[in-house]
Write an enzyme that holds these catalytic residues in place. Structure first.
Site, PDB file in Angstrom:
ATOM      1  N   GLU A 252      -3.164   7.639  -4.435  1.00  0.00           N
ATOM      2  CA  GLU A 252      -3.140   6.386  -3.672  1.00  0.00           C
ATOM      3  C   GLU A 252      -3.005   5.192  -4.609  1.00  0.00           C
ATOM      4  OE1 GLU A 252      -5.685   4.830   0.117  1.00  0.00           O
ATOM      5  OE2 GLU A 252      -6.865   5.124  -1.700  1.00  0.00           O
TER       6      GLU A 252
ATOM      7  N   TYR B 220       0.861  -1.190   0.000  1.00  0.00           N
ATOM      8  CA  TYR B 220       0.000   0.000   0.000  1.00  0.00           C
ATOM      9  C   TYR B 220       0.888   1.226   0.000  1.00  0.00           C
ATOM     10  CZ  TYR B 220      -3.080   3.697   1.535  1.00  0.00           C
ATOM     11  OH  TYR B 220      -3.776   4.880   1.604  1.00  0.00           O
TER      12      TYR B 220
END
Lengths: 372, 288, 372, 288
Positions: free
Chosen positions: C182, C97
């Site tokens: 993101e 992530y």
């Protein structure tokens, strides 16, 4: 490294900063048909070309080629002319000065401008010169341009163009790792254009690793200077006859001062730049021999390397060379007694006191020079 | 007391596994410096002369409580290493690396200013407070503890001067080589102020050279702030005029920057200026 | 504005950040021949698509088109699917992530990363999440990448690729005026590539004037929402039945709170955004009529404009409209008495106390709703 | 005393010749603010309501000795105007402009931090110390001098609250609208600290709203530092959940950001929280 005018203008053009139409030639035959009046400018890395006869005007192809022929190969203020910049002749209405340089005091870029351009900026009264530090963390912003044009009394479209140019100069200053970007004169033409009629740039040498485009484009060096640069040794030619090798700029200058105190004068000096490695000392010695001094004076203050290691390196180097002139060595640092022994064994006068060594060097020089 | 580095200095060596880093880690430890860690990316977990090596400054600082770092990494990696040091929590960063691009130096100093970190250098021999700590590359043998503060723009010339002081029996509180680059973190003025405020320091030796106007500015500062006796030597009295920053530089310099200008400025504020390095010790001995 | 995955990936690709090979279609027929396994991804501006059945896999052209047909026009987590992204299926070895967002507390960008990717990052334990503020005056530098990869336990070439991607994300964050960039998951493939398997970006709305490339690319709005946006009015649909017009987000929310205290519930609210100009109030009124509320409650605290000017504007607007529902106005500011008079003269219940006005509005709503 | 602005404030209005600039120059003068100059590029030499107009902030500050500025210029020119203000020597800059790009706000605040300049806003109604000075756009009529400090994230809601205080006979030391944007120069914590330290202020009203975690952080600060009574209203108790920063935002928020979370955090440190704006005055009146 100082860029020639034509190189600076290439960079200006790439960044969208207005420059006169023009091109560079290395031979008069390459000058194209002249339709409108042109300026024929010798490319030398120094100011004051105009007064020195390095800038000519021409209204025909023939004259332009003739002037170029005269300039090419000639010497302008001590520099041999190898390139000619041929440019449109501008109809000048007004001339300004503008530059950005790295300011040591603030450690930030300094923008300098004046409405009194086209002359040496040092001769312009202080109160006519705009100076403005630019904070690099925010860069150039339009308000700085407004301050500049307000101070210099520019208005309207001229003010807008000059502000734009100041912004472009800052952009160039930063992106090219410049120490200096200077335009003098920045010309306001009769038809209202603002154009960089001249251009000077100095690129920070330590940044060249990230600017491969400048490789091989620097000013010409003598063969010995080029060799020195490749080794990372500073080589400076002076008007005396003692050859000086030292490590570190400050210590090198202190060496000159010490020689001077005893009446000696350096003819060339080599600064190893803070190192004391035997390899560097050896390289410097080889370079020094090419400069043909009357006496050689070595001043090494050992930091990282032990003195005797330096001395051993020097002895090895000398064994393969045929050095006729006297060598005086001042050598200081760990194991200096041993170093002095080693050097003495090959006929070098070695001592550890700078004052003493300098005195000896001057005495030997005077002996070598005889009745000079 | 001394200035900047002392017995409370807890040092990280950035580039500790390189040749220079290893050599000087040893020399600094010999001098008495408390070297608490080193950093070399990818070498975390190693040890160099008993000093633990970390991958990042953050880790090193959090594991060791370091308050200072010294940087030996090559010029092209210097900006990153210096930013990392300034961002890591240490209060003093000494940059030995030479040939640092001047724009990088500018950015590093803007950041250090923002973070309240003292930077010495780049391109400097570092700093030593004899009897306490050395964060630099100056030869250990030239020092002697005492009450004379030394500040110098040069590298090897600093050794020369400190050595001649020691040979004359004049010890040093701290000797700091601020570096000869145009853009440096700690200036003559910074060092003069600290020496003036340092109880251990009774007199100050300031070693300058031609070029720039730092010595002239220092003279102004001495007039305003420094009451302790100051001795100086300006290298290059007999050197040829150096490279100048063209016309733009001339505006800033306004005729300053030469040895004459510097010597005059210093003498006018009561500084005793030596003609050659060794004379400094003589001048001091006359006064004490 | 939130970008769809495929737009975010277009930007990633332009900046040299690795993304899977792929393309976007609006119709199943546009899907090209499938040679290797592909992923068929519905494009909706919300997470959790996979669980909601918005992501399909296919190994043949036929299956891919079938899956696309099924997704196009369907609703995924409340959003109608109009675009399908067809991409190479990655052989996943590991998932990470990584994101950069604007952090209100430090007022600087915050880099967040974890070795535990592919899941909702909120569910990852705090001590497995790397967080690092990036000082915008120096930007992203390699040491931040080293801190990231050290923390997340990445080494060797994977660490290098992830560091590179973090730097690219920062570059994108700054150059695109993003509030969020993101990647989840950032995939390490079996053959050692690190690739952005998903991509989310939010562009700061206030920066769109300097990003014309995003014009018309934002999420779909209902006709009334679009009209409101064009007027600069915030329009929010709720589940009550009192229509609220107020100036300023805080005051609008305070109005809802006041209505709620008396048992009322807003059905729609229009926030004029701090202005109190008669034109804006009029526009809001017109929009409000389209939303068909049971009662309209106007709450204006006059700042720049005098209250009676606002009231006059409102009276004029109403004269050209056929409003059947009761209107309650709370109006405050210079000349509020005169404003109340003007409004009362056209049948609007106007008072200067917010509490009182809210109470009246709720009572009227209850009367209008009858036995609801 | 009051905070940030007072009788010693010497104000420049940036964008003074625009509609908003002119209107509020008049209103601020009526309030008693010492408006010493205005700036509009290209309009230097004009006068607006007797106030001299300059082309640049430098000139304006050097001609008037100003120490504060208020900015009304449009969002796309705001960054330049704000940099100019921060770089001009004033100590306080109030940014009224709304719709400022968030990256511009970030850069402005980084620069103001470097220069030690207080920025209020952007997208804020400004600040007023009744009886002394107003630097903002809040209506003059709502204020009354007194001992209650007001800090608020909202614009018109600030008017609402100040007005209800005044109607209840509760005067204000200073009321500051810090602005509702995500990135702002002066935070709740900054204002709370100044009110706590201000002798004129006896109690503090803090007006928050849903979204972000500024109120929760303020509660932490109140626990540590604030001894004066604090009253609060959090707008949006009954509003729908606002836009969130996706998953990344959720990590920072960790369940905070809702009205419940904010009210709970504030009540746990002794803050009295009103359900509707007008209730604040009631809560204060009970205590005095």
């Amino acid at each position: 490294m100082k860029l020639f005018e034509y190189m600076a203008k290439e960079i200006f053009r790439m960044h969208g900063l207005p420059v006169p139409d023009g091109y560079v030639v290395e031979s008069a035959e390459d000058i194209r048909d002249v339709r409108n009046p042109v300026v024929v400018k010798s490319q030398v890395p120094i100011g004051g070309r105009g007064k020195a006869g390095g800038i000519k005007f021409a209204e025909s192809t023939e004259t332009a080629r003739e002037e170029a022929k005269g300039l090419l190969g000639s010497e302008v203020r001590g520099y041999r002319v190898k390139h000619i910049l041929v440019e449109e002749k501008l109809d000048i209405n007004d001339e300004f000065y503008i530059s950005i340089m790295m300011d040591r005091s603030t450690r930030m870029p300094l923008l300098i401008a004046s409405a009194d351009g086209g002359v040496e900026i040092e001769s312009v009264p202080e109160n006519r010169i705009f100076k403005r530090t630019i904070d690099p963390t925010i860069g150039y912003n339009p308000y700085i341009g407004r301050e500049l044009t307000k101070f210099t009394g520019l208005t309207g479209d001229t003010a807008k163009q000059v502000s734009f140019i100041a912004g472009k100069m800052y952009e160039i200053f930063r992106s090219e790792d410049a120490e200096l970007v200077e335009i003098n004169p920045l010309v306001l033409t009769e038809d209202g254009r603002v154009i960089a009629a001249d251009g000077k740039m100095t690129i920070n040498d330590d940044s060249l690793f990230r600017h491969p485009e400048y490789k091989g484009r620097d000013e010409e060096l003598t063969p010995i200077e080029r060799k020195a640069r490749e080794k990372g040794i500073a080589f400076i030619q002076l008007d005396g006859d003692i050859g000086v090798i030292a490590n570190g700029a400050g210590l090198t200058m202190a060496t000159l001062d010490s020689l001077s105190l005893h009446g000696g004068k350096a003819g060339v000096f080599l600064d190893l730049g803070g190192t004391d490695s035997p390899e560097m000392v050896k390289s410097a010695f080889e370079l020094m021999m090419e400069a043909d001094p009357k006496v050689i004076f070595i001043n090494i203050f050992g930091g990282i390397t032990k003195s005797d290691t330096v001395a051993t390196g020097l002895r090895e180097a000398l064994s393969s060379m045929d050095v006729k002139v006297p060598i005086i060595a001042r050598i200081k640092g760990v194991n200096e007694e041993r170093a002095i022994e080693i050097l003495s064994s090959v006929g070098i006068t070695a001592v550890s006191s700078l004052a003493e060594a300098a005195e000896i060097a001057v005495r030997r020089r005077n002996e070598a020079a005889g009745g000079d | 007391m001394a200035i900047i580095v002392n017995e409370n200095t807890r040092l990280i060596v950035q580039g500790i596994t390189g040749h220079q880093g290893q050599y000087h880690t040893g020399a600094m430890k010999e001098f008495g410096t408390n070297v608490v860690g080193g950093v070399t990316p990818g070498k975390g977990g190693m040890e160099v002369l008993g000093v633990p090596v970390f991958d990042t400054m953050r880790e090193a600082v959090s594991a060791t409580g370091a308050n200072a770092s010294i940087i030996y990494v090559p010029a092209r990696f210097l900006k990153d290493a210096a930013f990392e040091a300034i961002d890591s929590g240490v209060k003093t960063v000494v940059i030995i690396t030479e040939h640092v691009p001047v724009h990088d130096a500018m950015e590093i100093l803007a950041f250090s200013h923002r973070k309240g970190v003292r930077v010495i250098g780049p391109n400097c021999p570092g700093i030593a407070s004899p009897g306490k700590a050395k964060v630099g590359i100056m030869p250990n043998a030239i020092f002697k503890e005492g009450s004379t503060g030394v500040v110098s723009r040069s590298g090897t010339l600093t050794y020369e001067i400190v050595n001649s002081l020691t040979e004359a029996g004049i010890g040093q509180s701290t000797a700091v080589g601020i570096g000869g680059d145009p853009i440096i973190g700690t200036t003559f003025i910074n060092a003069l102020r600290m020496f003036q405020d340092d109880p251990q320091t009774e007199r100050i030796v300031m070693v300058g050279e031609i070029g720039g106007t730092a010595e002239e500015e220092a003279a102004e500062f001495i007039r305003e702030y420094v009451t302790k006796p100051v001795y100086s030597y300006i290298a290059g009295r007999t050197a040829p005029p150096g490279k100048r920053m063209g016309h733009a530089g001339a505006i800033i310099a306004k005729g300053r920057g030469t040895a004459e200008s510097k010597i005059k400025a210093l003498e006018s504020v009561g500084v005793k200026v030596a003609k050659v390095p060794v004379e400094i010790a003589d001048l001091i001995k006359k006064d004490i």
